[in-house]
Write a protein that holds these residues in place. Sequence first.
Motif, mmCIF file in Angstrom:
data_model
loop_
_atom_site.group_PDB
_atom_site.id
_atom_site.type_symbol
_atom_site.label_atom_id
_atom_site.label_comp_id
_atom_site.label_asym_id
_atom_site.label_seq_id
_atom_site.Cartn_x
_atom_site.Cartn_y
_atom_site.Cartn_z
ATOM 1 N N VAL A 1 0.859 -1.184 0.000
ATOM 2 C CA VAL A 1 0.000 0.000 0.000
ATOM 3 C C VAL A 1 0.892 1.229 0.000
ATOM 4 O O VAL A 1 1.766 1.373 0.862
ATOM 5 N N GLU A 2 0.677 2.099 -0.966
ATOM 6 C CA GLU A 2 1.427 3.349 -1.046
ATOM 7 C C GLU A 2 0.531 4.508 -0.625
ATOM 8 O O GLU A 2 -0.644 4.552 -0.991
ATOM 9 N N VAL A 3 1.089 5.414 0.134
ATOM 10 C CA VAL A 3 0.374 6.610 0.569
ATOM 11 C C VAL A 3 1.079 7.818 -0.023
ATOM 12 O O VAL A 3 2.290 8.004 0.170
ATOM 13 N N TRP A 4 0.310 8.624 -0.747
ATOM 14 C CA TRP A 4 0.842 9.819 -1.391
ATOM 15 C C TRP A 4 0.238 11.053 -0.734
ATOM 16 O O TRP A 4 -0.952 11.085 -0.407
ATOM 17 N N ALA A 5 1.078 12.063 -0.549
ATOM 18 C CA ALA A 5 0.639 13.343 0.011
ATOM 19 C C ALA A 5 0.505 14.346 -1.127
ATOM 20 O O ALA A 5 1.477 14.595 -1.859
ATOM 21 N N TYR A 6 -0.699 14.902 -1.262
ATOM 22 C CA TYR A 6 -0.967 15.843 -2.353
ATOM 23 C C TYR A 6 -1.040 17.258 -1.803
ATOM 24 O O TYR A 6 -1.789 17.547 -0.866
ATOM 25 N N ASP A 7 -0.251 18.134 -2.384
ATOM 26 C CA ASP A 7 -0.231 19.546 -2.005
ATOM 27 C C ASP A 7 -1.098 20.320 -2.994
ATOM 28 O O ASP A 7 -0.746 20.469 -4.165
ATOM 29 N N ARG A 8 -2.258 20.798 -2.525
ATOM 30 C CA ARG A 8 -3.182 21.489 -3.416
ATOM 31 C C ARG A 8 -2.623 22.820 -3.900
ATOM 32 O O ARG A 8 -2.854 23.218 -5.040
ATOM 33 N N SER A 9 -1.917 23.510 -3.031
ATOM 34 C CA SER A 9 -1.405 24.828 -3.417
ATOM 35 C C SER A 9 -0.370 24.713 -4.531
ATOM 36 O O SER A 9 -0.368 25.487 -5.483
#
Length: 482
Positions: A12-20
């Motif tokens: 399982v991979e967890v990605w952090a998305y930066d909206r800005s």
Amino acid sequence: MLLAVGKGSGSVEVWAYDRSGCQCDNACVYDAHDCVVTALAWAFDGYCLYSSGQDDHVRCWVLCGSCLCEVPIPSNGPGLRSSNDLPGAFLSCLGVAVSPGNLVLAMVRNTDAEQLDPMYERRVLKAAVQFFWIGGQLNLLPDNSLDVSKDAFLGFPANELVHWKSSILWSLKKFENPEKPLVTWDIIAALLAFKQSIPNFVDEILFKWLSVTYLDSSVSHSLDDVLIRIPQTLLTATSRQLHLLNVICRHVILSQLMADEINSKANIGPTVADMEHSPLWLELLFISERELRERLVGLSFSAFLTHMSHSAKSSIESGNWSPVGVAQMELWITRNHDHIRVQLKELASEVVKAERRFEPMESGDEEQCIHCSALVPFDSPDVAFCCGTETVNGVLEKHKLARCSTSMQVCTTTPSWFCKCCHRWTSKLAPETLFTMPGYGSDVRPPAESPTAGVQSKALCPFCGILLQRLLPDFLPSASPV
């Protein structure tokens, strides 16, 4: 914002998305399963991640900073047996889903045909849905006031009860958002289960919820004291808060009473015998529903006056909401004149003056029975009885009719909507503004921005806020939810 991705290798991979910055970074990778990951489901606003795989395992991961830590799924819950009691005839887990209130985890598991009876089970049992209570998973509201009394520890560890209290309060808070569909079956099921085994624990949860939500304070002497003070604050409560209060009252506190029985008590008033059925809760429910009805009547009157002032210039556009049942609403105000606020009375007087100046938009208050064409007097906003017709045997036959919960008019034979919570009928949907009102405030007129306020896109009960069911005539297909 976090994005979880399941791999065929079982990781399982967890990605952090930066909206800005519109950038996505790989936060971490976990070897979650031995086979293909079949499903992932976030819960509690991203605090928990549930994963399932073809290895027939479901795992729970709790977000700790930027990392995920595996924690065991609770094996017991209120009113349910342990998952260890289920037969071990499963091969793999095909998927997981979290309930709307994040208190229940559902898993779809396919069965092992070799372990099933070849004559019966193997032919029909291909898969099964298994449910787990997850409300005791973690403490979402770290607060010293969430501590439970020692009397409530019967059969449950203290920390699990604290977690359950935190989860239920967190879920109730989330449903105060009017944009979130009001689907609270898991909250109601949990409260009812605890009510049977630990009733004092349910009182503590409701005491905390009512104090913070409606009194904006957790300091009070008792639950009865809170119930006495809340009616004074319902004027400024949002419509969603009133809807949530009505659902909890009917399905949890007054679950021993039938919905029709509660409605009849609201029309004729509670009797001495009702003292056995939580009189303070009954009174609170009646006041809350009357507040919603006043808002609905106020919206209808405001739209009626606006339509009358614009009737000479343009007609009402098709597809837009227009008031119906103004005559019946005037009769309702007359019958409840002593209990209606002054502002609504003044608005009603403006409607009467407008009707004298212009031609009414609808027929008068005289209604006819849909079965025998006899006159139907207005005695209640929920039900009606026609004057009846005399049969060949000289017997006066009367018919009981349902009134629309929105317009108070007698429902016709055309397909109508039905509320499974309060058992009211609706033939005219309520305006969208009713469900998003932040409170009545001190203004005479409710916030009706335009005379052509759009019809609610989904059929919602004006008193419970839940989805209505569509009831069709017998010669059409059976009724189905929206």
